[in-house]
Design an enzyme around this catalytic site. Structure first.
Site, mmCIF file in Angstrom:
data_model
loop_
_atom_site.group_PDB
_atom_site.id
_atom_site.type_symbol
_atom_site.label_atom_id
_atom_site.label_comp_id
_atom_site.label_asym_id
_atom_site.label_seq_id
_atom_site.Cartn_x
_atom_site.Cartn_y
_atom_site.Cartn_z
ATOM 1 N N PRO A 159 -17.178 29.275 73.315
ATOM 2 C CG PRO A 159 -16.244 27.542 72.080
ATOM 3 C CD PRO A 159 -15.899 28.603 73.066
ATOM 4 C CD GLU A 160 -22.268 31.604 76.151
ATOM 5 O OE1 GLU A 160 -23.472 31.503 76.445
ATOM 6 O OE2 GLU A 160 -21.668 32.679 76.146
#
Ligand SMILES: [Zn+2]
Length: 282
Positions: free
Chosen positions: A2-3
């Site tokens: 996840p960014e």
């Protein structure tokens, strides 16, 4: 993986569901000994138990985000900080955490006063959490938010011209810019027509302007798509994002570039898998 767009999607989903709720019980699996981190780092031992005791009874006041960190602010001036790393997920469930598809990777559970629960699942157990009254001890060294007003083209150029590292490595440096990871670094460099291995300080002012525009464009498009799910990422309801269907270079090795038809190449830059079009990116 996840960014920024994925963590922001989770933040937006969770906000209406958990703000105002009180955490009535917290449990951390003995199977996940590194999940709870001390601030400042060091003292381990009874950490998970103390974390659970300190969380229980607190009211959730607001959710914020810095880079890839989710900040859950609680009453009493305490913040619960979550970093999902590679495979972590924080899922809101009205039916408890038992029946979740990834239930066997459940590493922590947080019961709320409305009967719902926050279920923390993490296949690889790299995710981390902190409970602190000093957020800056955890997120204080992050660079500017790429979607924030303080991050302009001039700021990006100034940051790049000091660095001899490849431009992609600078984009991934959380102390330079917060929240960009491997997917969106590759995508932004394609949009900007810049070779990922190019030394950051070799970028002209015009190129830095294009890159600034491209970073914001790819992050905003990914946010509209509720993030990218290449492997493990799911939102706060356990659903996948859609942006993996719209990427232009990431994990498209050997496939034709959408702009020119040249096969997308994969190389290592700064130790990370990097995808680019050898013709469009110079
Ligand atoms: Zn191309």
């Amino acid at each position: 993986m996840p960014e920024l767009p994925e963590v922001e999607t989770i933040r937006r989903d969770l906000t209406p569901r958990i703000v105002g709720r009180t955490i009535i019980e917290a449990w951390v699996s003995p199977n996940a000994p590194k999940l709870v981190q001390a601030v400042p780092a060091g003292r381990q031992g009874e950490l998970a138990d103390a974390f659970c005791r300190r969380l229980a009874g607190r009211r959730i006041e607001e959710l914020d985000r810095r880079g890839k960190y989710l900040l859950i602010r609680l009453d009493g001036g305490v913040t619960w900080i979550v970093h999902l790393r590679m495979t972590g997920g924080l899922i809101h469930s009205r039916g408890g955490c038992e029946g979740l598809p990834d239930g066997r990777f459940l590493r922590a559970r947080f019961g709320l006063d409305d009967g719902a629960a926050l279920c923390y699942v993490d296949l690889r157990k790299l995710g981390t959490m902190w409970l602190t009254d000093d957020e800056s001890a955890v997120v204080g060294k992050l660079g500017p938010e790429p979607l924030g007003e303080a991050f302009g083209p001039r700021e990006l150029h100034r940051l790049l011209e000091k660095r001899r590292a490849p431009v992609k490595a600078v984009l991934l440096d959380q102390g330079a810019i917060a929240g960009v990871g491997n997917i969106y670094a590759d995508e932004a460099l394609f949009e900007a027509g810049i070779r990922p291995s190019k030394p950051a300080r070799a970028l002209s002012r015009r190129a830095a302007e294009r890159l600034h525009w491209a970073v914001r464009k790819v992050l905003m498009e990914a946010l509209e798509d509720r993030g990218s799910s290449f492997r493990d990422y799911v939102d706060a309801e356990g659903e996948q994002g859609m942006h993996q269907l719209r990427v232009k270079v990431f994990r498209r090795t050997g496939e034709p570039c959408y702009a020119c038809g040249t096969a997308i190449k994969r190389v290592k830059v700064g130790g990370r898998s990097t995808h680019y079009c050898p013709k469009c990116q110079r």
